[in-house]
Design a protein around this motif. Sequence first.
Motif, mmCIF file in Angstrom:
data_model
loop_
_atom_site.group_PDB
_atom_site.id
_atom_site.type_symbol
_atom_site.label_atom_id
_atom_site.label_comp_id
_atom_site.label_asym_id
_atom_site.label_seq_id
_atom_site.Cartn_x
_atom_site.Cartn_y
_atom_site.Cartn_z
ATOM 1 N N GLY A 282 0.851 -1.000 0.266
ATOM 2 C CA GLY A 282 -0.003 -0.626 0.131
ATOM 3 C C GLY A 282 0.670 1.258 0.132
ATOM 4 N N ASN A 283 2.271 0.893 0.934
ATOM 5 C CA ASN A 283 2.217 2.162 0.567
ATOM 6 C C ASN A 283 3.333 2.559 -0.090
ATOM 7 O OD1 ASN A 283 1.803 2.298 3.607
ATOM 8 N ND2 ASN A 283 4.146 1.568 4.229
ATOM 9 N N MET A 284 3.444 1.826 -1.383
ATOM 10 C CA MET A 284 4.852 1.487 -2.536
ATOM 11 C C MET A 284 3.387 1.979 -3.542
ATOM 12 S SD MET A 284 6.095 -0.579 -4.527
ATOM 13 C CE MET A 284 4.531 -1.277 -5.645
ATOM 14 N N ILE A 285 2.376 1.900 -3.329
ATOM 15 C CA ILE A 285 1.302 2.399 -4.278
ATOM 16 C C ILE A 285 1.232 3.824 -4.677
ATOM 17 C CG2 ILE A 285 -0.802 2.096 -5.029
ATOM 18 C CD1 ILE A 285 -1.099 -1.267 -4.500
ATOM 19 N N GLU A 286 1.091 4.482 -3.069
ATOM 20 C CA GLU A 286 0.753 5.762 -2.828
ATOM 21 C C GLU A 286 1.984 6.459 -3.051
ATOM 22 O OE1 GLU A 286 -0.620 8.045 1.533
ATOM 23 O OE2 GLU A 286 -0.734 6.405 1.426
ATOM 24 N N MET A 287 3.025 6.347 -2.509
ATOM 25 C CA MET A 287 3.928 7.367 -3.015
ATOM 26 C C MET A 287 4.514 6.675 -4.993
ATOM 27 S SD MET A 287 6.212 8.931 -2.042
ATOM 28 C CE MET A 287 6.209 8.090 -0.216
ATOM 29 N N TRP A 288 4.028 5.752 -5.495
ATOM 30 C CA TRP A 288 4.590 5.489 -6.858
ATOM 31 C C TRP A 288 3.028 6.815 -7.532
ATOM 32 C CZ3 TRP A 288 5.618 0.030 -9.028
ATOM 33 C CH2 TRP A 288 5.445 0.568 -10.040
ATOM 34 N N VAL A 289 2.130 6.525 -7.219
ATOM 35 C CA VAL A 289 0.885 7.420 -7.749
ATOM 36 C C VAL A 289 1.277 9.330 -7.510
ATOM 37 C CG1 VAL A 289 -1.962 8.514 -7.439
ATOM 38 C CG2 VAL A 289 -0.784 6.070 -7.056
ATOM 39 N N ASP A 290 1.627 8.940 -6.346
ATOM 40 C CA ASP A 290 2.537 10.803 -5.575
ATOM 41 C C ASP A 290 3.123 11.489 -6.390
ATOM 42 O OD1 ASP A 290 2.169 12.876 -3.672
ATOM 43 O OD2 ASP A 290 3.730 12.641 -3.210
ATOM 44 N N ARG A 291 4.326 10.785 -6.723
ATOM 45 C CA ARG A 291 5.485 10.684 -7.534
ATOM 46 C C ARG A 291 5.402 10.274 -9.069
ATOM 47 N NH1 ARG A 291 9.872 11.505 -3.078
ATOM 48 N NH2 ARG A 291 10.743 12.408 -5.118
ATOM 49 N N MET A 292 4.429 10.314 -9.731
ATOM 50 C CA MET A 292 4.059 9.917 -10.966
ATOM 51 C C MET A 292 5.273 10.890 -11.825
ATOM 52 S SD MET A 292 2.990 7.566 -13.582
ATOM 53 C CE MET A 292 2.395 8.259 -14.786
ATOM 54 N N ASP A 293 4.790 12.301 -11.720
ATOM 55 C CA ASP A 293 4.946 13.888 -12.077
ATOM 56 C C ASP A 293 6.395 13.993 -12.219
ATOM 57 O OD1 ASP A 293 2.518 14.592 -12.263
ATOM 58 O OD2 ASP A 293 2.195 15.748 -10.925
ATOM 59 N N ASN A 294 7.363 12.623 -11.599
ATOM 60 C CA ASN A 294 8.663 12.382 -12.000
ATOM 61 C C ASN A 294 8.968 12.096 -12.788
ATOM 62 O OD1 ASN A 294 9.781 11.862 -7.771
ATOM 63 N ND2 ASN A 294 9.229 13.752 -9.666
ATOM 64 N N ILE A 295 8.565 10.646 -13.416
ATOM 65 C CA ILE A 295 8.504 10.403 -14.907
ATOM 66 C C ILE A 295 7.868 11.721 -15.142
ATOM 67 C CG2 ILE A 295 8.197 7.692 -15.955
ATOM 68 C CD1 ILE A 295 7.424 7.356 -13.232
ATOM 69 N N THR A 296 9.614 11.518 -16.779
ATOM 70 C CA THR A 296 8.713 12.657 -17.711
ATOM 71 C C THR A 296 8.970 11.939 -19.125
ATOM 72 O OG1 THR A 296 11.337 12.793 -17.589
ATOM 73 C CG2 THR A 296 10.007 14.834 -16.768
ATOM 74 N N GLN A 297 9.851 10.469 -18.764
ATOM 75 C CA GLN A 297 9.948 9.281 -20.356
ATOM 76 C C GLN A 297 8.333 8.841 -20.451
ATOM 77 O OE1 GLN A 297 11.887 9.265 -18.003
ATOM 78 N NE2 GLN A 297 13.829 9.167 -18.247
ATOM 79 N N PRO A 298 7.545 9.419 -21.766
ATOM 80 C CA PRO A 298 6.298 8.420 -21.984
ATOM 81 C C PRO A 298 6.382 7.411 -21.893
ATOM 82 C CG PRO A 298 7.249 9.963 -23.870
ATOM 83 C CD PRO A 298 8.288 10.254 -22.928
ATOM 84 N N GLU A 299 7.969 6.001 -22.333
ATOM 85 C CA GLU A 299 7.693 5.014 -22.562
ATOM 86 C C GLU A 299 7.463 4.457 -20.788
ATOM 87 O OE1 GLU A 299 9.406 6.883 -24.190
ATOM 88 O OE2 GLU A 299 9.934 6.184 -25.562
ATOM 89 N N ARG A 300 7.868 5.546 -19.736
ATOM 90 C CA ARG A 300 7.877 5.087 -18.102
ATOM 91 C C ARG A 300 6.737 5.351 -17.648
ATOM 92 N NH1 ARG A 300 14.088 6.874 -15.733
ATOM 93 N NH2 ARG A 300 14.992 5.216 -16.737
ATOM 94 N N ARG A 301 6.221 6.043 -17.777
ATOM 95 C CA ARG A 301 4.936 6.366 -17.763
ATOM 96 C C ARG A 301 3.633 4.929 -18.356
ATOM 97 N NH1 ARG A 301 4.026 11.869 -16.008
ATOM 98 N NH2 ARG A 301 1.719 11.747 -16.683
ATOM 99 N N LYS A 302 3.913 5.008 -19.461
ATOM 100 C CA LYS A 302 3.292 3.809 -19.710
ATOM 101 C C LYS A 302 3.416 2.684 -18.808
ATOM 102 C CE LYS A 302 1.540 0.945 -24.210
ATOM 103 N NZ LYS A 302 1.494 1.003 -25.300
ATOM 104 N N LEU A 303 4.674 2.663 -18.568
ATOM 105 C CA LEU A 303 5.026 1.282 -17.986
ATOM 106 C C LEU A 303 4.785 1.530 -16.551
ATOM 107 C CD1 LEU A 303 6.904 -1.337 -17.527
ATOM 108 C CD2 LEU A 303 8.618 0.085 -16.346
#
Length: 975
Positions: free
Chosen positions: A826-847
């Motif tokens: 749960g902590n991992m998913i929450e941080m992932w959602v919160d820090r999604m904007d750190n990902i700028t590459q479209p490939e990684r965002r789709k991943l």
Amino acid sequence: MDLNSASTIVLQVLTQATSQDTAVLKPAEEQLKQWETQPGFYSVLLNIFTNHSLDVNVRWLAVLYFKNGIDRYWRRVAPHALSEEEKTTLRAGLIANFNEPVNQIATQISVLIAKVARVDCPRQWPELIPTLLESVKVQDDLQQHRALLTLYHVTKTLASKRLAADRKLFYDLTSGIYSFACSLWNHHTDTFLQQICTGNETGATNSLERTLLSLKVLRKLTVHGFVEPHWNAEVMGFLHAVFERLKQFLECSRSIRAENLCRDRVEKTIILFTKVLLDFLDQHPFSFTSLIQRSLEFAVSYVFTEAGEGIVFEQFIVQCMNLIKMIVKNYAYKPSKNIEDSSPETLEAHKIKAAFFTYPTLMEICRRLVTHYFLLTKEELTMWEEDPEGFTVEETGGDSWKYSLRPCTEVLFIDIFHEYNQTLAPVLLEMVHSLQGSTNIEDTNAILIKDAVYNAVGLAAYELFDSVDFDQWFKNQLLAELQVSHNRYKPIRRRVIWLIGQWISVKFKSDLRPVLYQTICNLLQDQDLVVRIETATTLKLTVDDFEFRTDQFLPYLESMFTLLFKLLQEVTECDTKMHVLHVLSCVIERVNIQIQPYVGCLVQYLPLLWKQSEEHNMLRCAILTTLVHLVQGLGADSKNLYPFLLPVIQLSTDVTQPPHVYLLEDGLELWLVTLENSPCLTPELLRIFQNMPALLELSSENLKNCFKIINAYIFLSSSEFLQMYASVLCQSFCSLLKDITTEGQVQVLKVVENVLKVNPVLGPQMFQPLLPSIFRGIIDGERYPVVMSTYLGIMGRVLLQNTRFFSLLLSEMAHELCQESDQILGNMIEMWVDRMDNITQPERRKLSALALLSLLPSLNTVIQDKFCGIINISVEGLHDVMTEDAEAGTYKDCMLMAHFEQPKVTDDEEPPTEQDKRKKLLALKDPVHTVSLQQFIYEKLKAQQELLGEQGFQALMETVDTEIVAQLQEFLQGF
């Protein structure tokens, strides 16, 4: 350390340390090293090197150890610092007398006194300067000289300090001793001039040495001892006196016989006078304003009129030209475009310059530079005949060239022409027009004049852009001159092809290129070696030019490459071979795969050249560069070079081999392009990787290329490579990540990411030791966005493509952190959602979207709690990758790749490497490029609906923002 008992022991060990026998020398050095931190050791050394009855070598060594000790232990904050009591004794001993008989030791003592002064003067050593000033007044010649030598080194050292408080102390020191320094200099200078007139050579030599030292002191005081020196009458008086003294010394130099040793010292003093002026101008341009007129009159009269004939010498001419150049170019003397924005000082200086540089003066300087200083000398012409390669190296910037007169005259010409081009362009063009047509081959002087004028036109190419129709001149005049094949005309052939090289990037029609290429082919067969080498240089400038077109060049490629190779074989000097190799490299780089039919001869010759250049590392660097371009040109066929290529890479990148210091950077580049163009992994290519762990330990500026090489191995053959080296790599990475920059950390992580991309099943197991820290970084909210982005890329791969390993990792983290697996997830998913904007590459965002969606369908309450976040990320991903088909009114995933297509490449484009092809094929297996995000979301939501039932699913969807739901429904139309 008791001085009486220790002196004998230290003296004995110092004597042993001067031995040539290593068995005696090494233990002595070890013992001295141990004594370095012993109290009293430096007092013993002082007693030894001031005892003139002892062996000179022993005293010399004692001075060196004392000097090194000052650097390490004199400051109060230093580990094992000397006590204040011992330092007080040492300071007193150092200036007790100035009677050292040996010049070299005297210089070292002066330097070490200056080192102490840098730390202690004037606060802890107020008596130093008064003692030195009293000592330079004594009648004893030796004591006077040694005190003056010490005063110079102390002044030089104190003048170099840059902190504001230190500057203030030096200003105070200067104001206290400046008058004395001036009178001391005048006294020694007058004494020298009188002794020269009376023929007292011995006395004159001694006085000249004191004149030189006192002038060196004054130079430091004048340049660094005043904030606004123009307000000080003594300073300006001294600087004006410099011009009078210069004239006296120049006349003196003429009267002294050439073989007299004193003449060299006189010339050295003359150069020091000019350095005083140059340094003062550099540091205090506005204070120099009142000296501009006199400086220009002095320099121009000696360098550009008959006044200097029989008096001036080369280094003096260089210094005078530098003085003129610094005044002409000085930014402080150039008014702003808006005159009102300029300071009065700037306007005054500019006014003085404008009044001096009249049309007649500028014309005379220009004509004199071109027709006198630009002329090839008899010595240069003789060198051309006897050592053509040596001549070429000198002309193109050899070590001695940069200190000689010719480059100085050329730089002055360029600067003056740039500043006064409106005045000088017509003067130069008139000289060109007077030389139209071919010159009589019997008239050597006329040939040399034309060579000089053409040189000037080449140097001023950018300034003459609007004044010269170079294309017409090339067609109507220059081409004809290149066809005059007589040996005496070779200076013009060489100069014309050089001239074309200077203009090629300034003004040269593309339509004329084929004519030029044919001309270059002809000149590469010229009877004169210098002409051929110069032609090769112009060829390089031509292919490097922005307007170069491969299609125009290809008809001449075979001929040029053959002739360049012939030239490479013919020349013998290391520098020349490097130059020709560089030209060949440039040609190969520009034509790329088009070179393949013609490189056979070069490929056969390079192993021989490599062997011959064993003692010439710079030539080997040139060979490595050539090999880089050859491999790129040959592509997959470069595998035929492996018997030679791979041992070269092995040697160049082996840090246990001494040549790696020179070859490593180019060797790594060659290693990388070899891998990028390799069609398959050979055992030999795999074996070279044994060099890599040591390279990673270096953590040098080459680390970036090391990571590129590792990635290239992964793309080339991940299974074989990782089977052999994964363990070693993992150890290296764990060590690196403890002490590395953020950029370096990302490079390491990208390697791990590529391993997972290429081998999602075995990759996580091979780099398992790294994954827990990555997991922790995610749940702890890594603060660097670029690192966090890479963490999420790695974890996304594991979660999406190796669910079983992710479950094991989650269990491991739960055990390590003493928490429930669901809580950590749960902590991992929450941080992932919160820090999604750190990902700028479209490939990684789709991943990320695919990875988090892969958790569905699920009855797990934690995943259902985070359902809203997962959908938010999924919709963001859809916005990133979906493009609208306007005609059909539907959306499609722009990242999907259906099949591999060989891209069409034009002549001017680089074809794809073997690695580019491998990456394309890999993409065809990558979920990011093979799975439709739109389809994936639909299937996962449908499965979740089936698992929960309609009512449960609707309750879950109600946790998602209505706007997000609406966007999702729009993307999923048609499903």
